[in-house]
Design an enzyme around this catalytic site. Structure first.
Site, mmCIF file in Angstrom:
data_model
loop_
_atom_site.group_PDB
_atom_site.id
_atom_site.type_symbol
_atom_site.label_atom_id
_atom_site.label_comp_id
_atom_site.label_asym_id
_atom_site.label_seq_id
_atom_site.Cartn_x
_atom_site.Cartn_y
_atom_site.Cartn_z
ATOM 1 N N HIS A 125 0.817 -1.222 0.000
ATOM 2 C CA HIS A 125 0.000 0.000 0.000
ATOM 3 C C HIS A 125 0.847 1.267 0.000
ATOM 4 O O HIS A 125 0.341 2.350 -0.301
ATOM 5 C CB HIS A 125 -0.985 -0.013 1.175
ATOM 6 N N ASP A 155 0.160 -7.703 1.674
ATOM 7 C CA ASP A 155 0.544 -6.291 1.636
ATOM 8 C C ASP A 155 2.059 -6.107 1.649
ATOM 9 O O ASP A 155 2.605 -5.363 2.460
ATOM 10 C CB ASP A 155 -0.093 -5.532 2.806
ATOM 11 N N SER A 229 4.656 2.605 7.851
ATOM 12 C CA SER A 229 4.260 1.454 7.039
ATOM 13 C C SER A 229 5.415 0.970 6.180
ATOM 14 O O SER A 229 6.058 1.755 5.475
ATOM 15 C CB SER A 229 3.078 1.820 6.140
#
Length: 495
Positions: A125, A155, A229
């Site tokens: 992402h 992911d 992230s």
């Protein structure tokens, strides 16, 4: 203090006062300066060794330009009478019907180096939809990155840069050995501030946050914020135990609930992306569901465990191996299946074409089957058979367990939009508040099996229920199919 003494003397006498005064020095000591508790050892040396292996990832993406790229600009909400009201009214009036102009947006994330030649791991992402990807290193170097491969289900993404000098890489740890309470170190780029180090512990393992089919996140209280992230979660040996991916927060900031993809899940995916540019997961070809307490009771199991096979793909490897609906998979390739969601992850990590032993529970006995694993085709859709069953002639409606049931007629197929190849007994109504209603059985569901035996008529259902009662069974295990042919097991208490 004198007033307190007089009061105590009046109420309890001298003995009570003496007891209070004797305790007073302890109370005074307790309110004095506390001895500082020893905290964890400094992680400064560890952080300094690792920070050069963590990178900031900056992406740009072009959005807008009309069509499906984005909505037209909207008039901002302004208080009546504001000085700018006339200005904005005129501006948006002139632009009415005009398509939004293309513009670039940017985002920031983190990543880490796993190969000194320039291989970098991050979250999918972070780079999803990016036109350009730039990697910023701790020494200020900036390099353009190429996307090698990505996997949406866990992911993850793998990038490649062309460095002018060898980079400092880190290794994956064996995250299966991670215990709740272990210290962990997160390094990332929260809010675009640059390399930031936070320390915490492993709060939990094997967390399911419903983000994908292979969820088994490490939960940590090490601060993880926007921009973290894709960054690494290190153990105290400096190895990557997880990849920081998600947080739970009402504000967008850390509240001490962060989630990391375990290294044991990430490492095989990264290897496949590097080698093939895509994932090549194993496939068993079964539909499974959780073994609940009542289902376990209906199967005569001491405890709820394993994965219950609700359906078998006609083209999958499970069918020729002899797996069938109603089997409970207890072990796969030597690994215990504690609950349903363990199985997809273990099967996915199994090499394609490998022969594995599968231990199942069938009719109260453990049986071992051998299955040759095939490759999962992520775009595959199940095919329906073309067989046309013989229509029963106006079967009677039967009531049992809060259900009204009928044989499958053309009228029933049309009414409930059942597949042409649907076989079994159709539910025509469900009594409100009944156990069947609680288990969300609905009119139009088809009963395929009762007590792991096939039923073709309401009479079959009644006879099978009678047999179960005579045998002292407390729960009847029903295999149900909906209008789309999707199977599930439901256990109902026999009354």
């Amino acid at each position: 203090m004198p007033d307190l003494s007089k009061t105590l003397m009046r109420r309890a006498g001298a003995a009570a006062l003496a007891a209070v005064l004797a305790a007073a020095p302890m109370a005074i000591l307790a309110t004095g300066p506390a001895v500082a508790a020893a905290g964890p050892p400094s992680v400064a040396d560890l952080a300094s060794q690792l920070i050069d292996s963590v990178v900031n990832i900056s992406t740009t993406q072009t959005v807008g330009g009309g069509g499906d790229d984005g909505p037209a600009p909207q008039m901002p909400q302004l208080p009546p009478g504001t000085p700018f009201e006339d200005f904005f009214n005129e501006f948006f009036k002139n632009r009415k019907g005009e398509a939004p102009r293309p513009h670039k947006t940017s985002s920031l994330g983190s990543g880490f180096i796993v190969d000194a030649s320039g291989i970098i791991v991050t979250n999918n992402h972070v780079i999803d939809g990016a036109d350009d990807i730039e990697v910023n290193f701790n020494d200020g170097t900036k390099l353009s990155a190429k996307l090698i491969g990505r996997d949406k289900k866990v992911d993850l993404a793998v990038l490649k840069v062309e460095p002018t000098k060898p980079l400092k890489a880190v290794k994956f740890a064996d995250s299966d050995k991670t215990r709740v309470g272990d210290w962990v170190l997160a390094i990332g780029n929260p809010f675009g501030l640059g390399g930031t180090v936070t320390l915490g512990i492993v709060s939990a393992n094997n967390r399911d946050i419903n983000s994908g089919p292979y969820d088994n996140y490490i939960q940590t209280d090490a601060a993880i914020n926007r921009g973290n992230s894709g960054g690494p979660l290190f153990d105290m040996d400096g190895n990557v135990v997880g990849i920081n991916t998600a947080i739970i927060s009402p504000t967008g900031g850390s509240i001490g609930i962060g989630f990391s993809v375990p290294a044991s899940t990430a490492a095989p995916v990264v290897d496949q992306l590097r080698k093939y540019g895509e994932t090549r997961r194993g496939w068993l070809g079964v539909k499974i569901q959780q073994v609940t307490d009542d289902i376990a009771e209906s199967l005569g199991m001491d405890q709820a465990k394993g994965a219950l096979v609700a359906g078998v793909d006609d083209k999958g490897p499970a069918k020729p191996a002899g797996l069938a609906p109603g089997d409970v998979i207890l072990k796969f390739d030597g690994k215990n299946i504690r609950e349903m969601r363990d199985l997809p992850r273990i099967v996915a990590d199994t090499p394609v074409d490998k022969e594995v032993e599968v231990v199942i529970l069938r009719n109260g006995q453990e049986i071992t089957k051998t299955v040759r694993i095939q490759r999962l085709d992520e775009g595959e859709t199940p095919q329906k058979a073309n067989a046309q069953p013989v229509e029963p002639e106006k079967p009677p409606v039967t009531k049992a367990l809060g259900l009204e049931m009928s044989g499958i007629t053309k009228e029933m197929r049309d009414k409930y939009k059942l597949a042409d190849d649907a076989k079994g007994v159709v539910v025509t109504s469900v009594e409100n508040g009944s156990p069947a209603d609680d288990k969300q059985i609905k009119a139009g569901d088809v009963i395929v099996q009762v007590g792991q035996q096939v039923v073709n008529s309401p009479a079959d259902v009644s006879a099978r229920l009678d047999d179960l009662k005579k045998n002292g069974t407390k729960q009847a295990l029903l295999l149900l199919s909906n209008g789309q042919g999707e199977l599930r097991f439901v256990a109902l208490a026999l009354q």
